[in-house]
Design an enzyme around this catalytic site. Structure first.
Site, short mmCIF file in Angstrom:
data_model
loop_
_atom_site.label_atom_id
_atom_site.label_comp_id
_atom_site.label_asym_id
_atom_site.label_seq_id
_atom_site.Cartn_x
_atom_site.Cartn_y
_atom_site.Cartn_z
N LYS A 202 36.32 31.45 28.87
CA LYS A 202 37.30 31.45 29.96
C LYS A 202 36.67 32.07 31.20
O LYS A 202 36.42 33.27 31.25
CB LYS A 202 38.55 32.26 29.59
CG LYS A 202 39.68 31.98 30.59
CD LYS A 202 40.74 33.04 30.64
CE LYS A 202 40.43 34.20 31.51
NZ LYS A 202 40.26 33.89 32.95
N CYS A 311 28.51 45.24 38.67
CA CYS A 311 28.78 46.40 37.81
C CYS A 311 27.65 47.41 37.91
O CYS A 311 27.86 48.60 37.74
CB CYS A 311 29.02 45.95 36.37
SG CYS A 311 27.74 44.86 35.77
P1 ADP Z 1 38.05 42.07 37.95
O1 ADP Z 1 38.75 43.35 38.27
O2 ADP Z 1 36.59 42.09 38.20
O3 ADP Z 1 38.75 40.83 38.41
P2 ADP Z 1 39.11 41.72 35.34
O4 ADP Z 1 38.78 42.63 34.21
O5 ADP Z 1 40.49 41.77 35.88
O6 ADP Z 1 38.02 42.03 36.40
O7 ADP Z 1 38.80 40.21 34.97
C1 ADP Z 1 37.67 39.81 34.25
C2 ADP Z 1 38.06 38.66 33.35
O8 ADP Z 1 39.06 39.10 32.43
C3 ADP Z 1 38.67 37.47 34.06
O9 ADP Z 1 38.24 36.28 33.42
C4 ADP Z 1 40.16 37.67 33.86
O10 ADP Z 1 40.91 36.49 33.92
C5 ADP Z 1 40.17 38.24 32.45
N1 ADP Z 1 41.37 39.03 32.12
C6 ADP Z 1 42.16 39.76 32.94
N2 ADP Z 1 43.17 40.32 32.26
C7 ADP Z 1 43.02 39.96 30.96
C8 ADP Z 1 43.74 40.23 29.74
N3 ADP Z 1 44.81 41.00 29.73
N4 ADP Z 1 43.28 39.70 28.59
C9 ADP Z 1 42.16 38.94 28.58
N5 ADP Z 1 41.46 38.63 29.68
C10 ADP Z 1 41.86 39.14 30.86
#
Ligand code: ADP
Length: 505
Positions: A202, A311
């Site tokens: 994803k 990162c």
């Molecule tokens: P950033 O702050 O860099 O956007 P995130 O951790 O929010 O980082 O996002 C990194 C990835 O994790 C993206 O592909 C996002 O869609 C996915 N993501 C965000 N929330 C969730 C969740 N609750 N469960 C699984 N994947 C998630």
């Protein structure tokens, strides 16, 4: 660095290879499940944006738990009864190498897609992200069929033959961020496939496009159906469903600490294997006895490369007090010369941040830095009124406890902290919840090696910064993550060890 960009320059985005259709949109919109390009079961889509202008450039399928289920089942079938895990290593290697060849043949198109969807300079997409991603497929193609167990003499019994097998984990769910989309996809897909696993990946919702094109190239290379499936969509729906799905054996995640923790909690329900590559607040430590000019140059690229959205960003630049004035003069002068520009212009070295939300977050931290009393010595402002451009920003006189010295900003903001001596430097360097990377600048070998040993970080650079290599393990200490990517270490993350005991007595 380019000249200061004007609003007009920032607004110009002329795709070269990726021609837009009559609606002004790119053709990418469907997801890859079991070798077929499909819409979301719900029929929903969401907009892909060009951060350089904020314009919509494609409408992408919005996958959720229904699509994840189809993809997970396809990956399960491909693993349990398809040819992939049973194929000779050399045949798998040939296919991975073919993927790399096709990426190389389409490098300009892929690089442009990356820049269109991410806002990073085209020059960097073309010369850094794509070549490293291509090399990653080739590196892991080389490991295909060379993943080996051991023969181990049992401690208590002489008349037994005991050995270990390394077997693929199965269906790997891979969730990746938006900062290096295609590279993060390569880091995840290539080792998983080399070991004989199947994949549901994803992409981040902001950056699906280059990965969808990669999916086309993987199918063209001849990967069997279901070996790689791509689900586009949001974290809370598609991402969370992937972590929860019982047919998924492992989750490999790169992203924020908060989401990493949520994934670990959720994965506990099915006890999936989890590897996490999370945030950082990496110190780049400059001792007075180093080459200060070089250290300043690398300190700036260490924080401003990819607009600071890394990162490993060297977001804490630490300078020994006795060299502070001299170092700051060079650092500030150089920082002030750096400018942002049109990401699609090959002369641009700093492009747009990923989104309005990220820009506001970064500007919010700049405000916090000012309010906390740090001295703003370069940048500090948004550039233009279109797209999400922020000036390279340097704060001097930052105290270790300030929010801008403790929290990951993920943008072009450097915090300069002055330290007194080696012990003080170590205390400050290790004084955050993160432990991803650290840089040390000194001409004293003993100091460098002692520091490298004592600093809490998964990667330590001595007299350089931000070097990664497909052959070298990468990952974090403390809240920066669990497990290692790249290098032989990645093979362990994508295989189980099975012990076989053959009784000879
Ligand atoms: P950033 O702050 O860099 O956007 P995130 O951790 O929010 O980082 O996002 C990194 C990835 O994790 C993206 O592909 C996002 O869609 C996915 N993501 C965000 N929330 C969730 C969740 N609750 N469960 C699984 N994947 C998630």
């Amino acid at each position: 660095m380019t000249d200061t960009a004007t609003n007009e320059q920032l607004a110009v985005a002329t795709p070269q290879k990726n021609q837009l259709d009559e609606r002004g949109l790119l053709r990418y919109g469907k997801m890859l499940i079991d070798g077929q390009w499909v819409d979301a079961v719900s029929g929903q889509t969401f907009a892909a944006i060009y951060p350089g202008t904020g314009a919509t450039i494609a409408n992408v399928a919005s996958g959720d738990s229904a699509d994840v289920a189809l993809a997970a089942q396809a990956a399960r079938r491909a693993f349990d009864s398809g040819p992939w895990p049973k194929m000779n290593g050399s045949e798998r290697a040939k296919l991975l190498w073919k993927v790399a060849d096709l990426m190389e043949q389409n490098i300009e198109e892929l690089a442009e897609l990356e820049t269109l969807n991410n806002g990073k300079p085209l020059l960097e997409s073309l010369r850094v992200d794509l070549p490293q991603s291509i090399a990653c497929f080739r590196y892991f193609a080389g490991w295909s069929g060379k993943v080996m167990g051991q023969t181990i003499e049992p401690e208590a019994r002489a008349n037994a033959l005991c050995y270990t097998l390394r077997e693929p984990v199965g269906v790997c769910g891979q969730i990746i961020p938006w900062n290096f989309p295609i590279q993060m996809a390569a880091w995840k897909i290539a080792p998983a496939l080399a070991c004989g696993n199947t994949v549901v990946i994803k992409p981040a919702e902001q950056t699906s496009l280059s990965i969808l094109r990669l999916g086309e190239l993987m199918m063209e290379a001849g990967l069997p159906n279901g070996v790689v499936n791509i689900i586009t969509g949001f974290g809370a729906t598609a991402g969370a469903a992937l972590v929860e799905h019982p047919e998924v054996d492992k989750i490999a995640f790169t992203g924020s600490v908060e989401v990493g923790k949520a994934i670990m909690r959720s994965a506990a329900n099915t006890l999936k294997k989890v590897t996490l590559e999370l945030g950082g607040k990496s110190p780049n430590i400059v001792f007075a006895d180093s080459n200060l000019e070089l250290a300043a140059k690398y300190a700036l690229s260490g924080i401003f490369f990819n607009q600071g959205q890394m990162c490993t960003a060297g977001s804490r630049i630490m300078i020994e007090r006795s060299a502070r004035d001299q170092f700051m003069e060079v650092l500030t002068a150089r920082a002030k010369k750096m400018t942002v520009g049109d990401p699609l212009n090959m002369k641009t070295r700093m492009g747009s941040l990923i989104s309005q939300e990220q820009m506001e977050r970064v500007l919010g931290y700049i405000e916090k830095g000012k309010q906390a009393g740090a001295a703003l010595v370069a940048g500090g402002e948004r550039v233009g009124s279109q797209g999400y451009f922020v000036q390279p920003t340097v704060f001097d006189e930052v105290q270790h406890e300030m929010e801008i010295a403790q929290e990951e900003i993920f943008g072009p903001v450097a915090s300069v902290i002055t330290f007194e001596d080696v012990n003080d430097a170590l205390r400050i360097a290790n004084g955050t919840r993160f432990g991803l990377a650290a840089g040390i600048w000194t001409n004293d070998i003993k100091k460098a090696l002692t520091f490298a040993k004592n600093v809490h970080a998964g990667t330590v650079w001595v007299n350089t910064y931000n070097m990664t290599d497909n052959a070298l393990p990468f990952g974090g200490y403390k809240e920066s993550g669990i497990g290692r990517e790249l290098g032989p270490a990645a093979l362990e993350m994508y295989t189980h060890s099975k012990t076989v005991w053959v009784e000879l007595g």
